[in-house]
Design an enzyme around this catalytic site. Structure first.
Site, PDB file in Angstrom:
ATOM      1  N   MET A   1      -3.377 -12.225  -4.377  1.00 15.51           N
ATOM      2  CA  MET A   1      -3.047 -12.527  -5.764  1.00 15.51           C
ATOM      3  C   MET A   1      -3.720 -13.822  -6.205  1.00 15.51           C
ATOM      4  SD  MET A   1      -1.341 -10.011  -6.901  1.00 15.51           S
ATOM      5  CE  MET A   1      -0.837 -10.713  -8.486  1.00 15.51           C
TER       6      MET A   1
ATOM      7  N   GLN B   1      -5.684  -2.059  -5.071  1.00 16.37           N
ATOM      8  CA  GLN B   1      -4.342  -2.022  -4.499  1.00 16.37           C
ATOM      9  C   GLN B   1      -3.309  -1.899  -5.614  1.00 16.37           C
ATOM     10  OE1 GLN B   1      -1.963  -5.347  -2.646  1.00 16.37           O
ATOM     11  NE2 GLN B   1      -2.244  -4.091  -0.818  1.00 16.37           N
TER      12      GLN B   1
ATOM     13  N   CYS C   1       3.940  -6.801   0.729  1.00 16.98           N
ATOM     14  CA  CYS C   1       4.208  -8.075   0.062  1.00 16.98           C
ATOM     15  C   CYS C   1       5.697  -8.415   0.144  1.00 16.98           C
ATOM     16  CB  CYS C   1       3.772  -8.013  -1.396  1.00 16.98           C
ATOM     17  SG  CYS C   1       4.047  -9.558  -2.295  1.00 16.98           S
TER      18      CYS C   1
ATOM     19  N   GLY D   1      -4.134 -10.256   9.642  1.00 19.27           N
ATOM     20  CA  GLY D   1      -3.253 -11.364   9.983  1.00 19.27           C
ATOM     21  C   GLY D   1      -3.873 -12.373  10.930  1.00 19.27           C
ATOM     22  N   GLY D   2      -4.159 -13.586  10.422  1.00 14.52           N
ATOM     23  CA  GLY D   2      -4.549 -14.695  11.273  1.00 14.52           C
ATOM     24  C   GLY D   2      -5.971 -14.699  11.777  1.00 14.52           C
TER      25      GLY D   2
END
Length: 348
Positions: free
Chosen positions: A40, A91, A121, A233-234
């Site tokens: 976002m 999305q 989310c 993720g990460g």
């Protein structure tokens, strides 16, 4: 929209398409070995144009767009994109199968290469609209949404999710969710390898505090070999991408792709095997200028485009002066795209 005279020396200097379908080619199977996550306020059409100057093949995602906004708002504002962005995925957020189907049908006419449903989310605001990670608790509803969306388009409908929510975060919970997605016909699933804590943590904290459990995504890929599993993720380096690729089908990069966008310059060679010449940071900035000028001519203030280029020279000599000049001047009344060239002059 008046036509723009293309510069033959500028590989991306083409018309900003108000209707991408006018030049849309038949959809090809998507290569999701590397993608940039929907974020976002970050993965706007301006950022995506910049990213495409850096990497030809990495799949780019829009910000999440709520289905109701498409049905009742300014569709072009939410859905228009630059033809140069392909491959690009939209999305969507929502939980009403009929609304999502209608929004998917409308979005399909814009020529996206994929439609993705947000089931990851954790923010309070989207939870109130029954959007995002809260839907993991209702796999039957998610499956109906996916099925309704698939009926409206020929491009893939995919799902982005977490490994669990709150105290529902064991392997069996995720297995049951993925099993229902497979039954719905979903063939590609992106798994953010953290659970979401739906109360007590902010969205930012949910990106850092719950521990990463990559092995959970690996196990799901082993259990569902026919579903494409993308890990999120990460991940911050292409070396890490390479390491994960032995266990899953692809990797989605989030914040690193925005905070240090030039690291994507090696992606085409390292991930996709394309040995085309890598453009310099300076060249990318100069190629971005005509785009900013065209957007400016259409009434788009330069600050909206230029905020995405602030980190292009991260770690390079003069980067701080470049960033400071842009930050201090692009918000001023009457600013023109020339401010980018002025900022580039601050570099050694």
């Amino acid at each position: 929209m008046p036509p723009h005279a293309a510069n033959p020396n500028h590989p991306f200097d083409t018309v900003l398409m108000s209707n991408p379908l006018s030049t849309q080619l038949p959809h090809q199977p998507l290569d999701r070995r590397l993608s940039v996550a929907p974020m976002m306020d970050w993965t706007t059409r301006d950022y995506r144009f910049l990213a495409r100057l850096i990497t030809r093949h990495t799949l780019l995602y829009t910000e999440m767009v709520v289905a109701q906004a498409i049905l009742h708002g300014d569709r072009d504002r939410f859905l228009d994109f630059n033809d140069e962005e392909h491959p690009v995925a939209l999305q969507l957020g929502g939980s009403d199968p009929q609304q999502l189907a209608q929004a998917t049908r409308i979005a399909g006419d814009y020529g996206y290469d994929e439609i993705n449903l947000n089931v990851g989310c954790p923010s309070d605001r989207v939870q109130q609209g029954k959007i995002g990670a809260i839907l993991m608790a209702e796999p039957e509803l998610v499956a109906r949404c996916v099925e309704a969306m698939q009926a409206e388009v020929t491009v893939p409908v995919t799902v982005k999710t977490r490994i669990g929510i709150d105290d529902q975060d064991d392997y069996d919970f995720l297995y049951r969710f993925v099993d229902r997605m497979e039954a719905s016909g979903c063939t590609s699933l992106t798994i953010h390898a953290r659970k979401a804590i739906l109360s007590g943590l902010s969205p930012k904290e949910n990106r850092d505090i719950p521990p990463l459990i990559y092995q959970r995504a690996y196990a799901i890929k082993h259990a569902f070999p026919h579903i494409e599993i993308i890990l999120n993720g990460g991940v911050k380096t292409l070396n890490e991408v390479h390491e994960h690729m032995g266990e899953v089908d692809g990797v989605m990069i989030g914040r690193e792709a925005y905070q240090n966008p030039y690291f994507l310059a090696e992606a085409d060679r390292v991930v996709f095997g394309d040995d085309h010449a890598i453009p310099s940071r300076q060249t990318i900035a100069e190629q971005f200028l005509p785009y900013v000028e065209r957007r400016y001519a259409l009434g788009h203030a330069p600050k909206h485009s230029l905020r995405h280029i602030l980190n292009l020279f991260q770690g390079q000599p003069g980067a701080r002066r470049f960033r400071r000049h842009l930050s201090e001047n692009m918000h001023k009344p009457g600013t023109t795209p020339q401010v980018l060239m002025d900022a580039l002059s601050q570099l050694p």
